[in-house]
Write a protein that holds these residues in place. Structure first.
Motif, PDB file in Angstrom:
ATOM      1  N   THR A 184      -8.043  -4.718   6.702  1.00  0.00           N
ATOM      2  CA  THR A 184      -6.828  -5.209   6.066  1.00  0.00           C
ATOM      3  C   THR A 184      -7.176  -5.745   4.686  1.00  0.00           C
ATOM      4  O   THR A 184      -8.021  -6.639   4.559  1.00  0.00           O
ATOM      5  CB  THR A 184      -6.182  -6.341   6.897  1.00  0.00           C
ATOM      6  N   LEU A 214      -6.736  -7.948   1.515  1.00  0.00           N
ATOM      7  CA  LEU A 214      -6.093  -9.210   1.142  1.00  0.00           C
ATOM      8  C   LEU A 214      -5.861  -9.295  -0.357  1.00  0.00           C
ATOM      9  O   LEU A 214      -4.828  -9.789  -0.807  1.00  0.00           O
ATOM     10  CB  LEU A 214      -6.950 -10.393   1.597  1.00  0.00           C
ATOM     11  N   GLU A 215      -6.839  -8.844  -1.134  1.00  0.00           N
ATOM     12  CA  GLU A 215      -6.738  -8.880  -2.592  1.00  0.00           C
ATOM     13  C   GLU A 215      -7.358  -7.618  -3.176  1.00  0.00           C
ATOM     14  O   GLU A 215      -8.339  -7.085  -2.637  1.00  0.00           O
ATOM     15  CB  GLU A 215      -7.476 -10.102  -3.168  1.00  0.00           C
ATOM     16  N   LYS A 257      -7.616  -3.645  -4.950  1.00  0.00           N
ATOM     17  CA  LYS A 257      -7.263  -2.268  -4.598  1.00  0.00           C
ATOM     18  C   LYS A 257      -8.537  -1.522  -4.197  1.00  0.00           C
ATOM     19  O   LYS A 257      -9.509  -1.472  -4.967  1.00  0.00           O
ATOM     20  CB  LYS A 257      -6.609  -1.574  -5.791  1.00  0.00           C
ATOM     21  N   ASN A 313      -3.785  -1.175  -0.954  1.00  0.00           N
ATOM     22  CA  ASN A 313      -3.333  -2.341  -1.708  1.00  0.00           C
ATOM     23  C   ASN A 313      -3.211  -3.544  -0.770  1.00  0.00           C
ATOM     24  O   ASN A 313      -3.278  -3.397   0.454  1.00  0.00           O
ATOM     25  CB  ASN A 313      -1.989  -2.042  -2.377  1.00  0.00           C
ATOM     26  N   PRO A 314      -3.040  -4.756  -1.313  1.00  0.00           N
ATOM     27  CA  PRO A 314      -2.922  -5.933  -0.459  1.00  0.00           C
ATOM     28  C   PRO A 314      -1.868  -5.762   0.641  1.00  0.00           C
ATOM     29  O   PRO A 314      -0.749  -5.324   0.382  1.00  0.00           O
ATOM     30  CB  PRO A 314      -2.523  -7.038  -1.448  1.00  0.00           C
ATOM     31  N   GLY A 315      -2.269  -6.089   1.859  1.00  0.00           N
ATOM     32  CA  GLY A 315      -1.390  -5.942   3.011  1.00  0.00           C
ATOM     33  C   GLY A 315      -1.539  -4.627   3.742  1.00  0.00           C
ATOM     34  O   GLY A 315      -1.059  -4.483   4.875  1.00  0.00           O
ATOM     35  N   ASP A 316      -2.213  -3.647   3.119  1.00  0.00           N
ATOM     36  CA  ASP A 316      -2.416  -2.351   3.778  1.00  0.00           C
ATOM     37  C   ASP A 316      -3.516  -2.444   4.829  1.00  0.00           C
ATOM     38  O   ASP A 316      -4.470  -3.209   4.692  1.00  0.00           O
ATOM     39  CB  ASP A 316      -2.801  -1.279   2.755  1.00  0.00           C
ATOM     40  N   VAL A 317      -3.363  -1.632   5.879  1.00  0.00           N
ATOM     41  CA  VAL A 317      -4.338  -1.578   6.974  1.00  0.00           C
ATOM     42  C   VAL A 317      -4.816  -0.145   7.132  1.00  0.00           C
ATOM     43  O   VAL A 317      -4.015   0.794   7.067  1.00  0.00           O
ATOM     44  CB  VAL A 317      -3.715  -2.075   8.296  1.00  0.00           C
ATOM     45  N   ALA A 323     -11.287  -8.024   1.726  1.00  0.00           N
ATOM     46  CA  ALA A 323     -10.690  -7.423   2.921  1.00  0.00           C
ATOM     47  C   ALA A 323     -11.220  -8.131   4.161  1.00  0.00           C
ATOM     48  O   ALA A 323     -12.317  -8.686   4.160  1.00  0.00           O
ATOM     49  CB  ALA A 323     -11.008  -5.933   2.999  1.00  0.00           C
TER      50      ALA A 323
END
Length: 235
Positions: free
Chosen positions: A126, A128-129, A131, A156-160, A182
């Motif tokens: 995941t 967090l900050e 790319k 990008n932030p929030g992607d899993v 991450a």
């Protein structure tokens, strides 16, 4: 010819199915007790997952706690420009038998978590900050002339993103000016890490140069140079 009864046929099928189930079960074993806090005691009587268990009467909340500081940046010292801060069973004894682990990965600008694999765990990452360019490659196709497939995404932030068990994968901070962070989760208390470069060029004793030269289509002088470098894991 002796006839096979329906009962014998059922038992045969059941046996085959049971054997197949054993072969495909590759995850950490399920615990058969509330917990087994690992402890280094040579005279202990109970072993689970190769670890000795602490006397349940002496277990405290601290055995399930680790001040890992995963909310804070960690100093990056590796030449890869990244650092993995782990909370595995070694750092958190209460994870023993629970089949989970977590880590934080810090990236410098253009830092990379080099190609590696986890033989005992699948992984979710995941962001967090920042790319990240992240992906994994498949095992060899049936046709030896076909290339392995690469599955890759810009995260990008929030992607899993999911990295399947045992497959070679990597992450790269595509930003040359900003850091990235991450969090990764594993379905094993000790996923194991095989870093490709270290496994090939950083062994003791070294792999025979001719073996590597022929396997990798490289000159033996280049193999000698690569083996002379300092190869490390990323933790």
């Amino acid at each position: 010819m002796m006839k096979t009864s329906s009962k014998q046929l059922f038992l045969l099928i059941a046996g085959v199915v049971s054997l197949f189930s054993l072969l495909v079960d590759a995850s950490d074993p399920d615990p058969v007790q509330d917990f087994c806090v690992s402890v280094n005691e040579t005279d202990a009587k109970v072993y689970v997952n190769g670890k000795t268990c602490k006397d349940p009467e002496t277990v405290t909340a601290d055995d399930f706690f680790f001040a890992a500081g995963l909310h804070e940046p960690h100093e990056i010292l590796s030449p890869y420009g990244s650092r993995v801060t782990m909370a595995f069973e070694r750092q958190l004894p209460g994870l023993n038998t629970q089949g989970v682990a977590v880590a934080r990965v810090d990236f410098d600008p253009h830092g990379v978590n080099p190609p590696h694999s986890h033989p005992r765990a699948s992984e979710t990452l995941t962001v967090l900050e920042g790319k990240l360019y992240a992906g994994f490659s498949t095992t060899n196709p049936h046709d030896r002339d076909e290339k392995s497939k690469l599955y890759v995404k810009i995260l990008n932030p929030g992607d899993v993103f999911v990295f399947p068990r045992g497959l070679t994968h990597f992450q790269f901070n595509v930003d040359g000016k900003k850091s990235a962070v991450a969090i990764v989760n594993f379905n094993s208390q000790n996923p194991g890490v095989v870093t490709a470069g270290k496994a090939l060029f950083g062994t003791e004793p070294p792999i025979d140069r001719e073996v590597l030269a022929k396997s990798l289509y490289l000159d033996e002088k280049l193999i000698k140079y690569l083996q002379s470098q300092t190869w490390m894991g990323n933790n």
